[in-house]
Design a protein around this motif. Structure first.
Motif, mmCIF file in Angstrom:
data_model
loop_
_atom_site.group_PDB
_atom_site.id
_atom_site.type_symbol
_atom_site.label_atom_id
_atom_site.label_comp_id
_atom_site.label_asym_id
_atom_site.label_seq_id
_atom_site.Cartn_x
_atom_site.Cartn_y
_atom_site.Cartn_z
ATOM 1 N N GLY A 169 0.819 -1.215 0.000
ATOM 2 C CA GLY A 169 0.000 0.000 0.000
ATOM 3 C C GLY A 169 0.846 1.255 0.000
ATOM 4 O O GLY A 169 0.560 2.219 -0.717
ATOM 5 N N ARG A 291 -4.357 5.080 0.141
ATOM 6 C CA ARG A 291 -4.141 3.698 -0.310
ATOM 7 C C ARG A 291 -3.473 2.838 0.756
ATOM 8 O O ARG A 291 -3.920 1.705 0.988
ATOM 9 C CB ARG A 291 -3.324 3.675 -1.601
ATOM 10 C CG ARG A 291 -3.080 2.256 -2.101
ATOM 11 C CD ARG A 291 -2.659 2.192 -3.539
ATOM 12 N NE ARG A 291 -2.533 0.791 -3.955
ATOM 13 C CZ ARG A 291 -2.578 0.374 -5.205
ATOM 14 N NH1 ARG A 291 -2.768 1.227 -6.184
ATOM 15 N NH2 ARG A 291 -2.442 -0.901 -5.508
ATOM 16 N N PRO A 292 -2.417 3.301 1.443
ATOM 17 C CA PRO A 292 -1.854 2.467 2.519
ATOM 18 C C PRO A 292 -2.857 2.188 3.636
ATOM 19 O O PRO A 292 -2.792 1.133 4.273
ATOM 20 C CB PRO A 292 -0.667 3.300 3.037
ATOM 21 C CG PRO A 292 -0.322 4.211 1.904
ATOM 22 C CD PRO A 292 -1.618 4.509 1.227
ATOM 23 N N GLY A 295 -4.789 -0.796 2.689
ATOM 24 C CA GLY A 295 -4.018 -2.008 2.946
ATOM 25 C C GLY A 295 -3.987 -2.363 4.420
ATOM 26 O O GLY A 295 -4.118 -3.531 4.792
ATOM 27 N N GLY A 349 -5.874 -0.257 -2.097
ATOM 28 C CA GLY A 349 -5.114 -0.902 -1.036
ATOM 29 C C GLY A 349 -5.718 -2.214 -0.593
ATOM 30 O O GLY A 349 -5.014 -3.206 -0.392
ATOM 31 N N LYS A 353 -4.138 -6.071 -1.293
ATOM 32 C CA LYS A 353 -3.844 -6.849 -0.099
ATOM 33 C C LYS A 353 -4.414 -8.263 -0.214
ATOM 34 O O LYS A 353 -3.855 -9.232 0.324
ATOM 35 C CB LYS A 353 -4.438 -6.142 1.121
ATOM 36 C CG LYS A 353 -4.554 -6.969 2.384
ATOM 37 C CD LYS A 353 -3.206 -7.371 2.939
ATOM 38 C CE LYS A 353 -3.369 -8.133 4.238
ATOM 39 N NZ LYS A 353 -2.081 -8.515 4.814
#
Length: 460
Positions: A169, A291-292, A295, A349, A353
């Motif tokens: 991410g 986005r992170p 994740g 993300g 994942k």
């Protein structure tokens, strides 16, 4: 679990090849692996970031191209569609280039290749240039889209399964930020009455810096070999194509809207290039930053569950966009579009994942354990990421072509948004049916991949 008797030290400056790499070994990870992995992540993000900027530079350049360039709105949407198409297609070979050349070596090469479309655009960017020439030069910019696939494949090999959601991410989000950054720089240049060549001139030295830093600070992993069998196995696996479909809805939306947002504002709401540039960067920026988070939420709650709820939000935001478009409400339209960007980033993300978790779950279902299961998951997830990333990016092509047809047929983007709403509904149903629906026969003890692979992964 103890560390290997000879833990790999940071490689020499000569070749920077790491002979042994076992991130699943917690002792090795804490003592040696984590520092090396994070260093490679940092410079991977830098190169991918500039790659995204080069790929999406035509979303900005078309705003500079006024009536004196002789291009219609349909011409501009076609141009950005073709740039997106090339960026999607080259992701497949870029995925396997890491195993052929090494992650560090390919990062140097791929960063250096960005000079070609940037210098070419600098040369032809002036009134009087034919549309076909712009189209040809625009196609060259598509190679910037390939950097994502090679970067994600490379970073996937560096990090342990329990850290992949965060690492992938962060890597992808840092790269995605290349979209709003080039739009912000363009805003400053337009505001200062500068031309498009100024923008291109800024990026030429940045590309050189990225290539040099990759050479100095990144590493290759010796045991990441080119495995054509993995590519074939990934292509044959139904989950690769299911995840590709879902990634069209998330990343396809992100990249497609990144190219189209400014053009929609100028064509449908009469905004000037400067007025459009004031807001076009906000959506891609927030979508990249979150986005992170997508994740990390998937790490905690399960990728499919986050993805499912995210598609509900994307559907609601799109319905609001349709209403705002019909009512010609610029304020509501802009807010809803930004929200849609944020949700597309969150979904990017969570969907990515899911990929390692799905294949790790399949390994467990086959009876594999420990490093054998992790190796199986790395093998297939690394190969599938390039295919999924490529197909997902094709969604950006569809979005720009849909906007082009909508403006040709109705004079607005409303028709395109109706089509997008239907697609998000389909993505919701697929996510629920494949990854969340459980029959009574499966029960809570079910371990088959189709039962609920993302929960097994989240618990690793």
């Amino acid at each position: 679990m103890t560390a290997p008797s000879t833990a790999p030290a940071p490689p020499s400056r000569g070749g920077r090849w790491i002979q042994q790499w076992d991130p699943e070994d917690e002792t090795f990870w804490k003592e040696t692996g984590e520092k090396i992995a994070k260093r490679n992540l940092l410079f991977s993000v830098l190169s991918e970031h500039i790659g995204f900027s080069v790929w999406t530079m035509w979303s900005v350049l078309v705003l500079f191209m006024g009536p004196e360039y002789g291009l219609t709105p349909a011409d501009k949407f076609l141009l950005t569609s073709m740039v997106t198409l090339v960026g999607a297609v080259v992701r497949v070979p870029y995925t396997f280039a890491v195993a052929i050349f090494g992650g560090r070596n390919w990062t140097i090469i791929s960063a250096s290749l960005l000079l070609i479309p940037t210098i070419a655009a600098f040369t032809v960017m002036k009134p009087g240039t034919s549309f076909n020439t712009f189209l040809l030069i625009g196609l060259l910019a598509g190679i910037g889209g390939g950097n994502f696939a090679s970067s994600m494949t490379n970073i996937n090999a560096f990090f342990p399964l329990r850290k992949k959601g965060w690492a992938l991410g962060l890597n992808a989000g840092g790269g995605n930020i290349g979209v709003p950054v080039i739009q912000l720089i363009a805003l400053a240049i337009i505001g200062a009455s500068g031309g498009p060549r100024v923008l291109l001139g800024i990026y030429i030295p940045l590309i050189l810096v990225a290539a040099v830093l990759s050479s100095l600070f990144m590493d290759n992993i010796e045991n990441v070999k080119n495995d054509t069998g993995a590519a074939k196995d990934a292509a044959k696996d139904g989950h690769t194509w299911i995840m590709s479909f879902l990634y069209i809805g998330t990343f396809g939306s992100f990249i497609g809207y990144s190219f189209a947002f400014g053009q929609v504002l100028t064509n449908q709401f009469g905004r000037t290039p400067l007025e459009a540039a004031y807001v076009t960067f906000i959506g891609p920026l927030l979508g990249s930053l979150i986005r992170p988070v997508g994740g990390a939420l998937a790490d905690k709650y399960g990728g499919a569950k986050i993805t499912l709820y995210n598609y509900v939000g994307m559907g609601v935001a799109t319905a609001v966009l349709i209403a705002a478009s019909m009512q010609k409400s610029l304020g509501l339209f802009t807010v809803a579009f930004v929200v849609l960007f944020v949700l597309s980033g969150l979904g990017n993300g969570s969907t990515f994942k899911m990929i390692p978790g799905i294949f790790h779950t399949k390994a467990l279902a086959k009876g594999l354990e420990g490093e054998a299961a992790a190796a199986y998951g790395r093998r297939l997830s690394g190969a599938s990421m390039g295919l999924i990333g490529a197909v997902g990016a094709l969604g950006g092509v569809g979005i720009n072509l849909a906007f082009r047809q909508s403006f040709l047929s109705y004079g607005s983007g409303t028709g395109a948004f109706v089509a997008f709403l239907a697609f998000y509904a389909a993505c919701f149903l697929v996510t629920w049916a494949v990854y969340l629906r459980r029959t009574a026969a499966q029960g809570r003890a079910a371990t088959a991949t189709e039962a609920k692979p993302q929960l097994n992964y989240a618990e690793v």
